[in-house]
Design an enzyme around this catalytic site. Structure first.
Site, mmCIF file in Angstrom:
data_model
loop_
_atom_site.group_PDB
_atom_site.id
_atom_site.type_symbol
_atom_site.label_atom_id
_atom_site.label_comp_id
_atom_site.label_asym_id
_atom_site.label_seq_id
_atom_site.Cartn_x
_atom_site.Cartn_y
_atom_site.Cartn_z
ATOM 1 N N SER A 52 35.662 73.288 63.073
ATOM 2 C CA SER A 52 34.868 74.435 62.625
ATOM 3 C C SER A 52 35.590 75.725 62.989
ATOM 4 C CB SER A 52 33.492 74.424 63.291
ATOM 5 O OG SER A 52 32.879 75.693 63.117
ATOM 6 N N LEU A 114 18.524 81.452 57.016
ATOM 7 C CA LEU A 114 19.153 81.501 55.689
ATOM 8 C C LEU A 114 19.769 80.150 55.326
ATOM 9 C CD1 LEU A 114 20.810 85.034 56.024
ATOM 10 C CD2 LEU A 114 18.608 84.452 54.969
ATOM 11 N N ASP A 161 15.586 73.528 51.143
ATOM 12 C CA ASP A 161 16.873 74.186 51.411
ATOM 13 C C ASP A 161 18.025 73.477 50.708
ATOM 14 O OD1 ASP A 161 15.220 75.678 53.008
ATOM 15 O OD2 ASP A 161 15.922 74.808 54.892
HETATM 16 C C1 GLA Z 1 12.787 75.306 56.774
HETATM 17 C C2 GLA Z 1 12.814 73.890 56.216
HETATM 18 C C3 GLA Z 1 12.316 73.857 54.781
HETATM 19 C C4 GLA Z 1 10.970 74.563 54.647
HETATM 20 C C5 GLA Z 1 11.004 75.924 55.330
HETATM 21 C C6 GLA Z 1 9.663 76.590 55.359
HETATM 22 O O1 GLA Z 1 13.712 76.124 56.089
HETATM 23 O O2 GLA Z 1 14.139 73.379 56.255
HETATM 24 O O3 GLA Z 1 12.225 72.518 54.331
HETATM 25 O O4 GLA Z 1 9.920 73.771 55.140
HETATM 26 O O5 GLA Z 1 11.492 75.845 56.660
HETATM 27 O O6 GLA Z 1 9.251 76.887 54.072
#
Ligand code: GLA
Length: 363
Positions: A52, A114, A161
């Site tokens: 990394s 993020l 995500d």
């Molecule tokens: C994190 C999790 C997602 C989602 C959000 C809240 O980013 O990885 O799956 O649950 O929190 O919306």
């Protein structure tokens, strides 16, 4: 067969729908321009070699065949569990992952809400499947990366995500129905700003899992399979326990706000989208109780300085705020910075939040 290359996967911001994904609801994230690259070269042996650029130190070498949940976490630094977990989950799904040297680089600040974790997973996943010569549908890749995070790393996250990182298109937000898996690209020309409050979050901390458990219990009390199936948010008033009632009300109203936001984006009505953002923040603060002082102050200062609306994004308890801005945001940035300075807090960072393309090969 591909011998080497560089793959990029973006982080995400979420316009609307927080903690709705694991309740089978709707989310509306978009990919950021910022993200993580995995530069990969095939190795002749069955070893995963991990480096990394952000964490200098000796290369980490892991035997692919020995990877299993619980075997790696204690012996390798935390970040390496993500690529190792992806290699494990791909093998579990039947893909013949070859040995590889992976050099990871990222311009996403970790712990800022993020999705630096999903970006890392998805970049590694594209690299390893390309080296394996496997053409895997993006929806399946998202599910495999989520499995890596849930079962190998041990974070009980939903599917938002990884889906955002893999499926988003430039200039669009992604409407994802987490129950059916159906996706719709929604044009998004809004001008947006990310305020990194610099209060760090750690999803592995138990609060996220506690919220999931509360949502499951609330659904049980309402006799629905998941909170997605509440017909009328007023039905949540039937829950006697005040905490569980509030949790269910947040999920139900945020699901509705996702669909309202989609209609407003299509109509180009950004002031009303902004108003929904601020409503969502109040719901996350008062009903779901996952906001933090820096986020509340950033939202208040941004809106007072002319933002159309703002809210915390991501899992909560630290990370970033997303603001919808009417134009050039420098007055808003100044107002948030002075609100933080007045409280002697670490000063926030600001990034343009531009809906960008999803994960891809870049070299
Ligand atoms: C994190 C999790 C997602 C989602 C959000 C809240 O980013 O990885 O799956 O649950 O929190 O919306």
């Amino acid at each position: 067969m591909t011998e080497s290359g560089v793959w990029f996967a973006p982080g995400r911001a979420n316009l609307m729908g927080e903690h709705t994904d694991y309740n089978d609801g709707f989310v509306l994230p978009f990919a950021l321009a910022q993200g993580t690259t995995a530069a990969a070269t095939r190795r002749a042996d069955r070893v995963l070699e991990l480096i990394s650029r952000q964490r200098p130190g000796p290369a980490i070498e892991l035997a692919l065949t020995g990877l299993a949940p619980g075997t790696v976490a204690e012996t390798v630094p935390g970040w390496a569990a993500y690529p190792a977990g992806v290699a494990w989950a791909l093998r579990e799904a039947g893909y013949d992952v070859p040995g590889a040297r992976l050099v990871i680089d990222s311009d996403l600040p970790p712990g800022s809400g993020l999705s630096s974790s999903a970006a890392l997973e998805c970049a590694v996943e594209l690299a390893l499947t390309a080296l394996a010569g496997a053409d895997v549908p993006r929806g399946e890749l998202a599910a495999i990366a989520r499995r890596a995070e849930n079962e190998f790393v041990g974070v009980p996250s939903g599917i938002m995500d990884q889906s955002a990182s893999l499926l988003c298109h430039e200039g669009h937000a992604l409407l994802l129905d987490c129950q059916s898996g159906e996706t719709t690209q929604v044009p998004c020309g809004a001008r947006m700003l990310i305020i990194n409050t610099r209060a760090r979050h750690e999803l592995t901390a138990g609060d996220y899992g506690a919220r999931r458990a509360e949502c499951e219990e609330a659904a049980r009390l309402l006799s629905v399979p998941t909170l997605r199936y509440i017909n009328d948010c007023g039905d949540t008033a039937r829950i006697n326990d005040p905490t569980l009632r509030k949790r269910a009300r947040h999920v139900c109203t945020d699901d509705q706000r996702v669909l309202q936001t989609v209609a407003l984006l299509r109509a180009g009505d950004y002031p009303e989208v902004g108003a929904l953002l601020t409503q969502s923040h109040a719901s996350l603060r008062d009903d779901f109780e996952i906001s933090w002082p820096e986020a509340d102050v950033a939202v208040e200062a941004a809106v007072a300085a002319g933002a159309l609306g703002a809210r915390m994004i991501g899992g909560g308890f630290g990370g970033s705020v997303l603001a919808l801005v009417p134009g050039e945001p420098s007055a808003i940035c100044d107002a948030v910075t002075s609100a933080f300075a007045g409280r002697s807090w670490t000063l926030p960072e600001f990034y343009d939040a531009v809906p960008s393309a999803g994960a891809r090969q870049v070299a």
